[in-house]
Design a protein around this motif. Structure first.
Motif, PDB file in Angstrom:
ATOM      1  N   MET A 161       0.808  -1.189   0.000  1.00  0.00           N
ATOM      2  CA  MET A 161       0.000   0.000   0.000  1.00  0.00           C
ATOM      3  C   MET A 161       0.854   1.256   0.000  1.00  0.00           C
ATOM      4  N   SER A 162       2.058   1.124   0.518  1.00  0.00           N
ATOM      5  CA  SER A 162       2.893   2.329   0.613  1.00  0.00           C
ATOM      6  C   SER A 162       3.207   2.904  -0.765  1.00  0.00           C
ATOM      7  N   TYR A 163       3.314   2.055  -1.801  1.00  0.00           N
ATOM      8  CA  TYR A 163       3.554   2.561  -3.150  1.00  0.00           C
ATOM      9  C   TYR A 163       2.401   3.443  -3.611  1.00  0.00           C
ATOM     10  N   LEU A 164       1.187   3.056  -3.269  1.00  0.00           N
ATOM     11  CA  LEU A 164       0.020   3.826  -3.683  1.00  0.00           C
ATOM     12  C   LEU A 164      -0.011   5.170  -2.977  1.00  0.00           C
ATOM     13  N   LEU A 165       0.291   5.173  -1.701  1.00  0.00           N
ATOM     14  CA  LEU A 165       0.337   6.418  -0.946  1.00  0.00           C
ATOM     15  C   LEU A 165       1.492   7.301  -1.419  1.00  0.00           C
ATOM     16  N   THR A 166       2.641   6.691  -1.647  1.00  0.00           N
ATOM     17  CA  THR A 166       3.796   7.446  -2.134  1.00  0.00           C
ATOM     18  C   THR A 166       3.504   8.096  -3.477  1.00  0.00           C
ATOM     19  N   ASN A 167       2.876   7.355  -4.386  1.00  0.00           N
ATOM     20  CA  ASN A 167       2.516   7.937  -5.687  1.00  0.00           C
ATOM     21  C   ASN A 167       1.512   9.063  -5.518  1.00  0.00           C
ATOM     22  N   GLY A 168       0.555   8.899  -4.618  1.00  0.00           N
ATOM     23  CA  GLY A 168      -0.411   9.956  -4.368  1.00  0.00           C
ATOM     24  C   GLY A 168       0.266  11.235  -3.921  1.00  0.00           C
ATOM     25  N   ILE A 169       1.232  11.107  -3.045  1.00  0.00           N
ATOM     26  CA  ILE A 169       1.987  12.270  -2.574  1.00  0.00           C
ATOM     27  C   ILE A 169       2.840  12.849  -3.702  1.00  0.00           C
ATOM     28  N   LYS A 170       3.527  11.987  -4.421  1.00  0.00           N
ATOM     29  CA  LYS A 170       4.448  12.402  -5.471  1.00  0.00           C
ATOM     30  C   LYS A 170       3.752  13.183  -6.583  1.00  0.00           C
ATOM     31  N   PHE A 171       2.532  12.775  -6.941  1.00  0.00           N
ATOM     32  CA  PHE A 171       1.857  13.378  -8.077  1.00  0.00           C
ATOM     33  C   PHE A 171       0.742  14.353  -7.682  1.00  0.00           C
ATOM     34  N   SER A 172       0.762  14.798  -6.430  1.00  0.00           N
ATOM     35  CA  SER A 172      -0.177  15.818  -5.966  1.00  0.00           C
ATOM     36  C   SER A 172       0.604  17.066  -5.574  1.00  0.00           C
ATOM     37  N   ASP A 173      -0.058  18.187  -5.658  1.00  0.00           N
ATOM     38  CA  ASP A 173       0.554  19.446  -5.243  1.00  0.00           C
ATOM     39  C   ASP A 173       0.367  19.644  -3.745  1.00  0.00           C
ATOM     40  N   PRO A 174       1.238  20.431  -3.115  1.00  0.00           N
ATOM     41  CA  PRO A 174       1.062  20.713  -1.681  1.00  0.00           C
ATOM     42  C   PRO A 174      -0.339  21.274  -1.417  1.00  0.00           C
ATOM     43  N   GLY A 175      -0.950  20.782  -0.358  1.00  0.00           N
ATOM     44  CA  GLY A 175      -2.283  21.233   0.012  1.00  0.00           C
ATOM     45  C   GLY A 175      -3.410  20.404  -0.568  1.00  0.00           C
ATOM     46  N   GLN A 176      -3.112  19.557  -1.546  1.00  0.00           N
ATOM     47  CA  GLN A 176      -4.152  18.687  -2.101  1.00  0.00           C
ATOM     48  C   GLN A 176      -4.393  17.512  -1.148  1.00  0.00           C
ATOM     49  N   THR A 177      -5.573  16.949  -1.240  1.00  0.00           N
ATOM     50  CA  THR A 177      -5.996  15.895  -0.318  1.00  0.00           C
ATOM     51  C   THR A 177      -5.713  14.507  -0.874  1.00  0.00           C
ATOM     52  N   ILE A 178      -5.251  13.633   0.002  1.00  0.00           N
ATOM     53  CA  ILE A 178      -5.115  12.211  -0.303  1.00  0.00           C
ATOM     54  C   ILE A 178      -5.980  11.489   0.717  1.00  0.00           C
ATOM     55  N   ARG A 179      -6.900  10.677   0.223  1.00  0.00           N
ATOM     56  CA  ARG A 179      -7.822   9.971   1.105  1.00  0.00           C
ATOM     57  C   ARG A 179      -7.511   8.471   1.107  1.00  0.00           C
ATOM     58  N   ILE A 180      -7.590   7.892   2.291  1.00  0.00           N
ATOM     59  CA  ILE A 180      -7.433   6.448   2.445  1.00  0.00           C
ATOM     60  C   ILE A 180      -8.688   5.940   3.139  1.00  0.00           C
ATOM     61  N   LYS A 181      -9.315   4.951   2.535  1.00  0.00           N
ATOM     62  CA  LYS A 181     -10.558   4.397   3.088  1.00  0.00           C
ATOM     63  C   LYS A 181     -10.428   2.880   3.142  1.00  0.00           C
ATOM     64  N   VAL A 182     -10.831   2.296   4.247  1.00  0.00           N
ATOM     65  CA  VAL A 182     -10.808   0.846   4.396  1.00  0.00           C
ATOM     66  C   VAL A 182     -12.229   0.388   4.701  1.00  0.00           C
ATOM     67  N   THR A 183     -12.699  -0.589   3.948  1.00  0.00           N
ATOM     68  CA  THR A 183     -13.999  -1.186   4.224  1.00  0.00           C
ATOM     69  C   THR A 183     -13.806  -2.692   4.399  1.00  0.00           C
ATOM     70  N   VAL A 184     -14.532  -3.248   5.341  1.00  0.00           N
ATOM     71  CA  VAL A 184     -14.420  -4.674   5.631  1.00  0.00           C
ATOM     72  C   VAL A 184     -15.809  -5.293   5.514  1.00  0.00           C
ATOM     73  N   GLY A 185     -15.885  -6.306   4.708  1.00  0.00           N
ATOM     74  CA  GLY A 185     -17.126  -7.059   4.516  1.00  0.00           C
ATOM     75  C   GLY A 185     -16.740  -8.459   4.113  1.00  0.00           C
ATOM     76  N   THR A 186     -17.267  -8.934   2.995  1.00  0.00           N
ATOM     77  CA  THR A 186     -16.862 -10.238   2.495  1.00  0.00           C
ATOM     78  C   THR A 186     -15.426 -10.188   1.978  1.00  0.00           C
ATOM     79  N   GLU A 187     -14.949  -8.979   1.753  1.00  0.00           N
ATOM     80  CA  GLU A 187     -13.550  -8.738   1.380  1.00  0.00           C
ATOM     81  C   GLU A 187     -13.090  -7.481   2.093  1.00  0.00           C
TER      82      GLU A 187
END
Length: 102
Positions: free
Chosen positions: A1-27
């Motif tokens: 998951m860190s690659y996804l977060l790192t890319n989000g930071i790398k390709f966003s400008d300062p002050g832009q939002t990065i959201r992480i959401k976790v849902t648990v159900g059958t998966e």
């Protein structure tokens, strides 16, 4: 998951939002969304290929080997899951990782 977060930071400008959401159900689904530069539709089919770089104009602040997403995909697959990406240039990118709920 860190690659996804790192890319989000790398390709966003300062002050832009990065959201992480976790849902648990059958998966377990982990969603990472950014407001970054986005990925053109024609590039989306290739972003998980080794050494592929959708952003051809990378500079030192956006450098990388092009391995992060292919490694993330392999790790997710080895755990019986799947990963998908949705993106629009100028609007950002969303990655969804789905893993079996054991």
């Amino acid at each position: 998951m860190s690659y996804l977060l790192t890319n989000g930071i790398k390709f966003s400008d300062p002050g832009q939002t990065i959201r992480i959401k976790v849902t648990v159900g059958t998966e377990i689904a982990v969603t990472v969304s950014d407001q970054g530069i986005g990925i053109p539709e024609a590039e989306l089919g290739h972003i998980f290929e080794r050494f592929y770089k959708a952003d051809k104009a990378r500079n030192r602040t956006r450098s990388g080997s092009g391995l992060g997403l292919s490694i993330a995909l392999k790790i997710v697959q080895l755990h019986g899951g799947a990963i998908e990406a949705h993106s629009r240039p100028g609007e950002g990118t969303t990655f969804v990782v789905r893993l079996p709920h054991l």
